[in-house]
Scaffold this motif. Structure first.
Motif, PDB file in Angstrom:
ATOM      1  N   PRO A  27       0.824  -1.213   0.000  1.00  0.00           N
ATOM      2  CA  PRO A  27       0.000   0.000   0.000  1.00  0.00           C
ATOM      3  C   PRO A  27       0.858   1.263   0.000  1.00  0.00           C
ATOM      4  O   PRO A  27       1.946   1.293   0.572  1.00  0.00           O
ATOM      5  N   VAL A  28       0.350   2.302  -0.650  1.00  0.00           N
ATOM      6  CA  VAL A  28       1.061   3.573  -0.747  1.00  0.00           C
ATOM      7  C   VAL A  28       0.205   4.653  -0.105  1.00  0.00           C
ATOM      8  O   VAL A  28      -0.969   4.828  -0.467  1.00  0.00           O
ATOM      9  N   ALA A  29       0.775   5.385   0.828  1.00  0.00           N
ATOM     10  CA  ALA A  29       0.042   6.446   1.510  1.00  0.00           C
ATOM     11  C   ALA A  29      -0.287   7.573   0.529  1.00  0.00           C
ATOM     12  O   ALA A  29       0.476   7.852  -0.396  1.00  0.00           O
ATOM     13  N   TYR A  30      -1.411   8.210   0.786  1.00  0.00           N
ATOM     14  CA  TYR A  30      -1.844   9.315  -0.062  1.00  0.00           C
ATOM     15  C   TYR A  30      -0.788  10.420  -0.109  1.00  0.00           C
ATOM     16  O   TYR A  30      -0.478  10.956  -1.174  1.00  0.00           O
ATOM     17  N   ASP A  31      -0.209  10.745   1.048  1.00  0.00           N
ATOM     18  CA  ASP A  31       0.818  11.788   1.084  1.00  0.00           C
ATOM     19  C   ASP A  31       2.041  11.401   0.269  1.00  0.00           C
ATOM     20  O   ASP A  31       2.691  12.270  -0.335  1.00  0.00           O
ATOM     21  N   THR A  32       2.366  10.111   0.238  1.00  0.00           N
ATOM     22  CA  THR A  32       3.503   9.660  -0.576  1.00  0.00           C
ATOM     23  C   THR A  32       3.221   9.857  -2.059  1.00  0.00           C
ATOM     24  O   THR A  32       4.083  10.304  -2.817  1.00  0.00           O
ATOM     25  N   LEU A  33       2.009   9.531  -2.461  1.00  0.00           N
ATOM     26  CA  LEU A  33       1.622   9.744  -3.861  1.00  0.00           C
ATOM     27  C   LEU A  33       1.754  11.214  -4.238  1.00  0.00           C
ATOM     28  O   LEU A  33       2.300  11.555  -5.291  1.00  0.00           O
ATOM     29  N   ARG A  34       1.282  12.081  -3.381  1.00  0.00           N
ATOM     30  CA  ARG A  34       1.370  13.514  -3.679  1.00  0.00           C
ATOM     31  C   ARG A  34       2.824  13.996  -3.680  1.00  0.00           C
ATOM     32  O   ARG A  34       3.200  14.831  -4.501  1.00  0.00           O
ATOM     33  N   THR A  35       3.623  13.459  -2.788  1.00  0.00           N
ATOM     34  CA  THR A  35       5.025  13.880  -2.726  1.00  0.00           C
ATOM     35  C   THR A  35       5.744  13.571  -4.026  1.00  0.00           C
ATOM     36  O   THR A  35       6.511  14.388  -4.551  1.00  0.00           O
ATOM     37  N   ARG A  42       2.079  20.058  -2.448  1.00  0.00           N
ATOM     38  CA  ARG A  42       2.017  19.414  -1.124  1.00  0.00           C
ATOM     39  C   ARG A  42       1.491  20.342  -0.035  1.00  0.00           C
ATOM     40  O   ARG A  42       0.882  19.899   0.929  1.00  0.00           O
ATOM     41  N   GLU A  43       1.761  21.618  -0.168  1.00  0.00           N
ATOM     42  CA  GLU A  43       1.328  22.553   0.867  1.00  0.00           C
ATOM     43  C   GLU A  43      -0.145  22.934   0.736  1.00  0.00           C
ATOM     44  O   GLU A  43      -0.721  23.533   1.629  1.00  0.00           O
ATOM     45  N   SER A  44      -0.736  22.602  -0.400  1.00  0.00           N
ATOM     46  CA  SER A  44      -2.133  22.957  -0.622  1.00  0.00           C
ATOM     47  C   SER A  44      -3.051  21.935   0.041  1.00  0.00           C
ATOM     48  O   SER A  44      -2.794  20.731   0.012  1.00  0.00           O
ATOM     49  N   LYS A  45      -4.116  22.422   0.629  1.00  0.00           N
ATOM     50  CA  LYS A  45      -5.094  21.543   1.245  1.00  0.00           C
ATOM     51  C   LYS A  45      -6.252  21.226   0.301  1.00  0.00           C
ATOM     52  O   LYS A  45      -7.144  20.450   0.630  1.00  0.00           O
ATOM     53  N   LYS A  46      -6.238  21.812  -0.886  1.00  0.00           N
ATOM     54  CA  LYS A  46      -7.298  21.574  -1.855  1.00  0.00           C
ATOM     55  C   LYS A  46      -7.091  20.229  -2.545  1.00  0.00           C
ATOM     56  O   LYS A  46      -5.950  19.799  -2.742  1.00  0.00           O
ATOM     57  N   PRO A  47      -8.169  19.547  -2.917  1.00  0.00           N
ATOM     58  CA  PRO A  47      -8.015  18.292  -3.674  1.00  0.00           C
ATOM     59  C   PRO A  47      -7.262  18.549  -4.979  1.00  0.00           C
ATOM     60  O   PRO A  47      -7.475  19.555  -5.648  1.00  0.00           O
ATOM     61  N   THR A  48      -6.365  17.642  -5.321  1.00  0.00           N
ATOM     62  CA  THR A  48      -5.550  17.798  -6.516  1.00  0.00           C
ATOM     63  C   THR A  48      -5.785  16.629  -7.460  1.00  0.00           C
ATOM     64  O   THR A  48      -6.644  15.786  -7.230  1.00  0.00           O
TER      65      THR A  48
END
Length: 287
Positions: A27-35, A42-48
């Motif tokens: 499994p891959v964490a959501y934050d890892t995918l975004r990174t 990464r600093e944005s809280k809006k859905p990307t």
């Protein structure tokens, strides 16, 4: 979240997320995918894009969260090799069309309807951009409703149809689209039709309509009111794909004068329909 509505990403963006997940062993964490895929956001809280890609995959049954540990691929993508785009294409098509045990995803309702309509058109003589679609063609649906509510759905439709192998950019006119389903037809025959041995042409048409039910004569097309008067006649879009297969030499279309139920295929080089009694698939590279 309908697949033709923004901000749903295009299939190419979804493929980037799928490739990353397929390259990992767990499994891959959501934050890892975004990174890795969207470091600038990464600093944005809006859905990307990553967020919407995962939501689209989940709606199609092709990705899921694994008990809070992260995201994994699911369904036909669960064993995907990271570089196998053709397998991604087939899995996407199965999920959208409700094949291989999938229930047709509600998020793909508009996409299926648009695919059915486009595949009734003639790729031998027609090509489309939004202006052409809006001004001349889309009001001829059986229920009288517009296929595309507005122009924002046309670009994602072209992207989805192409990724599903059920459409393609026009090779002769820039910024135009044609209902070229050759890629999907080739993949279905590669998977279900043994090579070399001739098969009854009508059986091949039935096979293609079963596995590509948005073709005229297929179940989805019939349910939406686009029936065929004669199942032995290949629609213009299907004829286009079969003739491409013949011209590219991965199909042999044969006619036996004694055949009891030959099919009719549109051939632009003939003044009348081509009669075909058997179809043979030639060995070719995996598609």
């Amino acid at each position: 979240m309908a697949l033709l509505n923004t901000p749903v990403p295009y299939p190419g963006e979804i493929w980037a997320v799928v490739r990353f997940l397929a390259s990992r062993s767990g499994p891959v964490a959501y934050d890892t995918l975004r990174t890795f895929l969207e470091p600038h956001s990464r600093e944005s809280k809006k859905p990307t894009t990553v967020h919407y890609a995962l939501a689209a995959l989940r709606s199609l049954g092709l990705a899921e969260e694994n008990g809070g540990q992260g995201w994994i691929l699911a369904g036909e993508l669960a064993v995907l090799s990271w570089d196998d785009y053709a397998a991604f294409q087939r899995a996407l098509r199965s999920a959208v069309l409700g094949l291989r045990g999938h229930q047709p995803a509600e998020t793909a309702d508009d996409l299926r309807r648009a695919l059915v309509w486009s595949l009734t058109r003639d790729p031998f003589s027609e090509s489309f951009n939004w202006t052409v679609v809006d001004s001349r063609h889309q009001r001829d649906a059986p229920d009288g409703e517009l296929i595309f509510v507005n122009d924002t759905r046309w670009p994602p439709f072209m992207a989805w149809a192409t990724s599903l192998g059920l459409g393609a950019p026009a090779p002769h006119i820039a910024q135009r689209y044609i209902p070229d389903c050759t890629r999907a037809v080739q993949q279905v025959l590669e998977e279900h039709l043994p090579p070399v041995a001739p098969a009854d042409a009508l059986d091949v048409l039935r096979l293609l309509r079963e596995h590509l039910p948005v073709l005229p004569g297929g179940a989805i097309s019939n349910n939406l009111g686009y029936g065929l008067a004669d199942e032995r006649t290949a629609s213009a879009a299907l004829s286009f794909a079969l003739m491409r297969g013949k011209n590219e030499k991965w199909l042999v279309l044969s006619s036996d004068s004694d055949a009891k139920q030959p099919i009719k295929v549109q051939d632009p080089e003939q003044s009348s329909m081509r009669l075909c009694s058997s179809i043979a698939r030639q060995e070719a590279a995996h598609v």
